[in-house]
Design a protein around this motif. Sequence first.
Motif, short mmCIF file in Angstrom:
data_model
loop_
_atom_site.label_atom_id
_atom_site.label_comp_id
_atom_site.label_asym_id
_atom_site.label_seq_id
_atom_site.Cartn_x
_atom_site.Cartn_y
_atom_site.Cartn_z
N LEU A 1 0.89 -1.14 0.26
CA LEU A 1 -0.10 -0.07 -0.10
C LEU A 1 0.91 0.97 0.02
CD1 LEU A 1 -2.81 -0.98 2.41
CD2 LEU A 1 -3.13 -0.86 -0.20
N GLU A 2 2.12 0.93 0.44
CA GLU A 2 3.09 2.29 0.62
C GLU A 2 3.33 2.81 -1.04
OE1 GLU A 2 7.81 3.20 1.35
OE2 GLU A 2 6.50 1.90 2.71
N HIS A 3 3.13 1.84 -1.92
CA HIS A 3 3.70 2.44 -3.34
C HIS A 3 2.16 2.62 -4.08
CE1 HIS A 3 7.61 1.85 -3.33
NE2 HIS A 3 7.43 0.91 -2.95
N ALA A 4 0.87 2.27 -3.56
CA ALA A 4 -0.27 2.65 -4.23
C ALA A 4 -0.81 3.84 -3.83
CB ALA A 4 -1.28 1.57 -3.55
N THR A 5 -0.27 4.66 -2.82
CA THR A 5 -0.53 5.76 -2.62
C THR A 5 -0.16 6.87 -3.75
OG1 THR A 5 1.32 6.31 -1.34
CG2 THR A 5 -0.47 5.26 -0.09
N PRO A 6 -0.99 7.68 -3.96
CA PRO A 6 -0.76 8.79 -4.97
C PRO A 6 0.41 9.64 -4.58
CG PRO A 6 -2.84 9.36 -4.10
CD PRO A 6 -2.36 7.95 -3.38
N ARG A 7 1.35 10.10 -5.68
CA ARG A 7 2.51 10.81 -5.30
C ARG A 7 2.45 12.03 -6.25
NH1 ARG A 7 6.22 6.05 -6.62
NH2 ARG A 7 4.56 4.53 -6.38
N PRO A 8 1.98 13.01 -5.61
CA PRO A 8 1.69 14.22 -6.32
C PRO A 8 2.87 14.76 -7.13
CG PRO A 8 1.36 14.83 -4.16
CD PRO A 8 1.65 13.29 -4.37
N TRP A 9 4.10 14.70 -6.53
CA TRP A 9 5.50 15.12 -7.20
C TRP A 9 5.52 14.22 -8.49
CZ3 TRP A 9 8.76 11.14 -8.04
CH2 TRP A 9 8.88 9.99 -7.28
N LEU A 10 5.03 12.99 -8.47
CA LEU A 10 5.13 12.19 -9.74
C LEU A 10 4.29 12.73 -10.99
CD1 LEU A 10 6.86 9.78 -10.64
CD2 LEU A 10 4.75 8.33 -9.98
N LYS A 11 3.20 13.17 -10.84
CA LYS A 11 2.25 13.61 -11.49
C LYS A 11 2.91 14.87 -12.19
CE LYS A 11 -2.19 12.07 -10.11
NZ LYS A 11 -3.43 12.48 -9.52
N THR A 12 3.55 15.82 -11.27
CA THR A 12 4.10 16.88 -11.86
C THR A 12 5.38 16.54 -12.72
OG1 THR A 12 3.66 18.02 -9.78
CG2 THR A 12 5.18 18.92 -11.14
N TYR A 13 6.23 15.64 -12.52
CA TYR A 13 7.33 15.09 -12.98
C TYR A 13 6.84 14.59 -14.61
CZ TYR A 13 10.82 11.85 -14.60
OH TYR A 13 11.87 11.12 -15.26
N HIS A 14 5.75 13.78 -14.56
CA HIS A 14 5.25 13.04 -15.72
C HIS A 14 4.56 14.59 -16.72
CE1 HIS A 14 5.88 9.28 -15.32
NE2 HIS A 14 5.31 9.01 -14.21
N ALA A 15 4.20 15.51 -16.04
CA ALA A 15 3.46 16.50 -16.94
C ALA A 15 4.76 17.22 -17.57
CB ALA A 15 2.55 17.36 -15.95
N ALA A 16 5.68 17.44 -16.85
CA ALA A 16 6.90 18.13 -17.41
C ALA A 16 7.42 17.29 -18.42
CB ALA A 16 7.79 18.39 -16.27
N ARG A 17 7.64 16.04 -18.41
CA ARG A 17 8.40 15.35 -19.46
C ARG A 17 7.34 15.21 -20.68
NH1 ARG A 17 11.70 10.15 -18.17
NH2 ARG A 17 11.07 9.83 -20.22
N LYS A 18 5.89 15.12 -20.38
CA LYS A 18 4.92 15.31 -21.68
C LYS A 18 5.24 16.50 -22.43
CE LYS A 18 1.09 12.03 -20.61
NZ LYS A 18 -0.17 12.10 -20.54
N GLN A 19 5.45 17.61 -21.41
CA GLN A 19 5.31 19.00 -22.10
C GLN A 19 6.76 19.09 -23.06
OE1 GLN A 19 3.02 21.13 -22.55
NE2 GLN A 19 4.40 22.08 -23.82
N ARG A 20 7.84 18.47 -22.32
CA ARG A 20 8.99 18.53 -22.96
C ARG A 20 9.00 18.15 -24.29
NH1 ARG A 20 11.81 14.41 -23.22
NH2 ARG A 20 13.98 14.25 -23.99
N THR A 21 8.39 16.67 -24.40
CA THR A 21 8.25 15.83 -25.74
C THR A 21 7.56 16.78 -26.61
OG1 THR A 21 8.40 13.89 -24.38
CG2 THR A 21 7.26 13.81 -26.69
N VAL A 22 6.39 17.53 -26.32
CA VAL A 22 5.64 18.14 -27.19
C VAL A 22 6.47 19.28 -27.68
CG1 VAL A 22 3.39 19.91 -27.28
CG2 VAL A 22 3.35 17.69 -25.93
N ASP A 23 7.05 20.12 -26.84
CA ASP A 23 7.96 21.23 -27.14
C ASP A 23 9.06 20.70 -28.24
OD1 ASP A 23 6.59 22.73 -25.58
OD2 ASP A 23 8.02 22.85 -23.72
N VAL A 24 9.92 19.52 -28.03
CA VAL A 24 10.78 19.06 -28.94
C VAL A 24 10.10 18.55 -30.08
CG1 VAL A 24 12.74 17.42 -28.99
CG2 VAL A 24 12.24 18.54 -26.95
#
Length: 167
Positions: free
Chosen positions: A9-32
Amino acid sequence: MQQPFELNLEHATPRPWLKTYHAARKQRTVDVVRATVDQLVREGRAVTIEAICRLSVEFDPQGKGVRKAGILGNEVAYAYYREHSLSYQMAHRRKHPLAKGKQRTASSVSIDPNRDISRVRSRYLSRTKVDLVERLLMVEQAYAECQQQLARLQFALVDLQHEAKKR
């Protein structure tokens, strides 16, 4: 024997920092991808996924570029690629002929009796099942209309022959 699966259950909890990280990676891909596609268009080169992957290293601030899976997995980047890629658009039209906008009717079917049958066969073999069904229905409809017209002409001929005998 395998150990029973235990839910951590420790890994099943939501990690808000991970959402921010994935959003930044997606945006980097779009920009490139946008910068790379724009450069390919400016240079008049073909916009393909392979060309984007090769050239993207030059436009990536991190110097890593983007990979094919990154483009295909990012809806915005993939849509931008599709919008500018002539090869994608040509393949899409070939697979989806209704997108062409040209609709033929049964009355517009014209077949040259002296056509090259081997070319026609190869053309039909390259079409999809949906295309072939549409073509078959259209030809059947044209055949039915021809049969009705032939019957009308035969009755008209018989009527004319009866009229000529009466005189």
